[in-house]
Design a protein around this motif. Structure first.
Motif, mmCIF file in Angstrom:
data_model
loop_
_atom_site.group_PDB
_atom_site.id
_atom_site.type_symbol
_atom_site.label_atom_id
_atom_site.label_comp_id
_atom_site.label_asym_id
_atom_site.label_seq_id
_atom_site.Cartn_x
_atom_site.Cartn_y
_atom_site.Cartn_z
ATOM 1 N N LEU A 80 0.860 -1.188 0.000
ATOM 2 C CA LEU A 80 0.000 0.000 0.000
ATOM 3 C C LEU A 80 0.893 1.233 0.000
ATOM 4 O O LEU A 80 2.091 1.152 0.284
ATOM 5 C CB LEU A 80 -0.979 0.005 1.167
ATOM 6 N N ASP A 84 -2.533 6.478 -0.716
ATOM 7 C CA ASP A 84 -3.682 5.722 -1.243
ATOM 8 C C ASP A 84 -4.953 6.209 -0.564
ATOM 9 O O ASP A 84 -4.965 6.410 0.661
ATOM 10 C CB ASP A 84 -3.534 4.227 -0.933
ATOM 11 N N PRO A 85 -6.040 6.373 -1.351
ATOM 12 C CA PRO A 85 -7.313 6.721 -0.712
ATOM 13 C C PRO A 85 -7.852 5.523 0.078
ATOM 14 O O PRO A 85 -7.651 4.367 -0.309
ATOM 15 C CB PRO A 85 -8.230 7.061 -1.887
ATOM 16 N N ASP A 87 -10.841 4.533 0.398
ATOM 17 C CA ASP A 87 -11.875 3.752 -0.302
ATOM 18 C C ASP A 87 -11.302 2.766 -1.326
ATOM 19 O O ASP A 87 -12.029 1.935 -1.862
ATOM 20 C CB ASP A 87 -12.944 4.656 -0.928
ATOM 21 N N LYS A 88 -10.007 2.825 -1.585
ATOM 22 C CA LYS A 88 -9.364 1.814 -2.430
ATOM 23 C C LYS A 88 -9.440 0.438 -1.756
ATOM 24 O O LYS A 88 -9.543 -0.592 -2.416
ATOM 25 C CB LYS A 88 -7.903 2.202 -2.691
ATOM 26 N N TYR A 89 -9.363 0.447 -0.422
ATOM 27 C CA TYR A 89 -9.380 -0.800 0.360
ATOM 28 C C TYR A 89 -10.724 -1.031 1.043
ATOM 29 O O TYR A 89 -11.126 -2.173 1.259
ATOM 30 C CB TYR A 89 -8.264 -0.767 1.415
ATOM 31 N N PRO A 91 -14.238 0.138 0.190
ATOM 32 C CA PRO A 91 -15.150 0.862 -0.711
ATOM 33 C C PRO A 91 -16.413 1.385 -0.018
ATOM 34 O O PRO A 91 -17.045 2.324 -0.508
ATOM 35 C CB PRO A 91 -15.501 -0.180 -1.787
ATOM 36 N N HIS A 96 -13.680 9.992 -0.917
ATOM 37 C CA HIS A 96 -12.463 9.592 -1.637
ATOM 38 C C HIS A 96 -11.259 10.497 -1.347
ATOM 39 O O HIS A 96 -10.136 10.188 -1.727
ATOM 40 C CB HIS A 96 -12.721 9.549 -3.150
ATOM 41 N N GLU A 99 -7.055 9.821 2.818
ATOM 42 C CA GLU A 99 -5.971 8.887 2.477
ATOM 43 C C GLU A 99 -5.459 8.184 3.734
ATOM 44 O O GLU A 99 -5.731 8.614 4.861
ATOM 45 C CB GLU A 99 -4.802 9.650 1.856
#
Length: 322
Positions: A80, A84-85, A87-89, A91, A96, A99
């Protein structure tokens, strides 16, 4: 330790003045390590003396001894990235902008208020946390909360596909040989805290969210003793963790990744507390550290005098450290 004589006297004074039942503490100065313990393990239901290897409910030290090192390890392994936002992990988390960086530095602006929180079970609490709104404080203010660390724990779970506390045990505690650091302590080894529903908590986390979330909690729930906490402090003074000793935000007061920072003449001191009565201060430049473990919430939870003394002791450490 001669260098920290004044600080040592102030820590002992916590017990002499009965601000806390007892204290286990230590100093690191380069290769020299000195540890000590004084006072009682408990005052209620009966008085018992400290033996020196007791396990303490670490409360928020869980964040910096478990969740933060594991997030840093994932960053090292490029599993990671800091920016990284979320919501990447996760949702289900709808904003968004937030981070991993914001969760680590307590700058997410997430409003942590959950109505009837203590009545929720683990799944309901996780769902409520994922749906919390982001306020206007986003990226503008450091506001210390548990929420960010719990969300980081859920991100760890997505990557390792196992509960965060299991991942911490396997990825951090085992490799670092912290054998007395655990989420499942033997009750007889633990210092007690305070009464919940008429029962003094011993070997059970004082933090209600840790009790609700169980092995899914990345913000509290860890127990450890002085020897392991000193070993952890020594690891945090190594070159590998040198990058942590700075302000990662553009804010004052600022924040490091997971850690509070105190400005010093030559840089920054890392600092963190645990609600139940602990604090750690680390200075990588002078290779010095102070670890203080107490159950300041025993037998009664509220202990304002301790909080004032803690500040004095930290200032004394910074002065002695020069």
């Amino acid at each position: 330790m001669k260098k920290f004589e004044e600080t040592d006297a102030q820590i002992r004074n916590l017990v002499n003045k009965q601000v806390v039942p007892g204290v286990s503490y230590g100093f690191i100065d380069g290769q020299s390590i000195e540890t000590n313990y004084i006072g009682d393990k408990s005052w209620q239901p009966q008085k018992e003396c400290l033996q020196g290897d007791e396990l303490y409910d670490l409360a928020s030290l869980t964040k910096i001894m478990g969740t933060v090192p594991l997030i840093l390890k994932l960053m090292d392994e490029q599993k990671l990235k800091l920016h990284d936002p979320v919501d990447k992990y996760l949702p289900e988390f709808k904003d968004h902008r937030v981070e991993i960086f914001h969760l680590l530095t307590h700058t997410s602006g997430i409003d942590g208020y959950i109505p009837n929180r203590d009545q929720l079970n683990s799944d309901e609490l996780i769902k409520a946390l994922l749906n919390l709104p982001v306020t206007g404080a986003f990226d503008k203010k450091v506001k210390y909360t548990d929420t960010g660390m719990i969300l980081l724990g859920l991100i760890i779970e997505k990557i390792y596909k196992q509960p965060v506390q299991k991942a911490i045990e396997q990825q951090i505690l085992d490799p670092w040989e912290l054998q007395d650091t655990t989420f499942d302590p033997v009750e007889s080894r633990c210092t007690p805290t305070y009464k919940v529903n008429g029962q003094i908590l011993t070997g059970i986390p004082n933090d209600p969210k840790a009790r609700q979330l169980g092995q899914h909690c990345g913000s509290a729930g860890m127990f450890s003793n002085l020897a392991d906490t000193m070993k952890f402090a020594k690891i945090m003074l190594t070159t590998k963790y040198q990058p942590l000793y700075k302000n990662y935000t553009n804010l004052t007061p600022g924040r490091s990744l997971g850690w509070d920072i105190k400005p010093d003449e030559t840089g920054h001191i890392l600092f963190h507390t645990g609600y139940t009565g602990h604090f750690i201060a680390l200075d990588s430049k002078s290779q010095t550290a102070m670890v203080v473990l107490t159950n300041r919430v025993h037998p009664k939870e509220h202990n304002q005098i301790f909080l004032e003394r803690r500040e004095t002791i930290l200032n004394s450490f910074l002065e002695d450290d020069k």
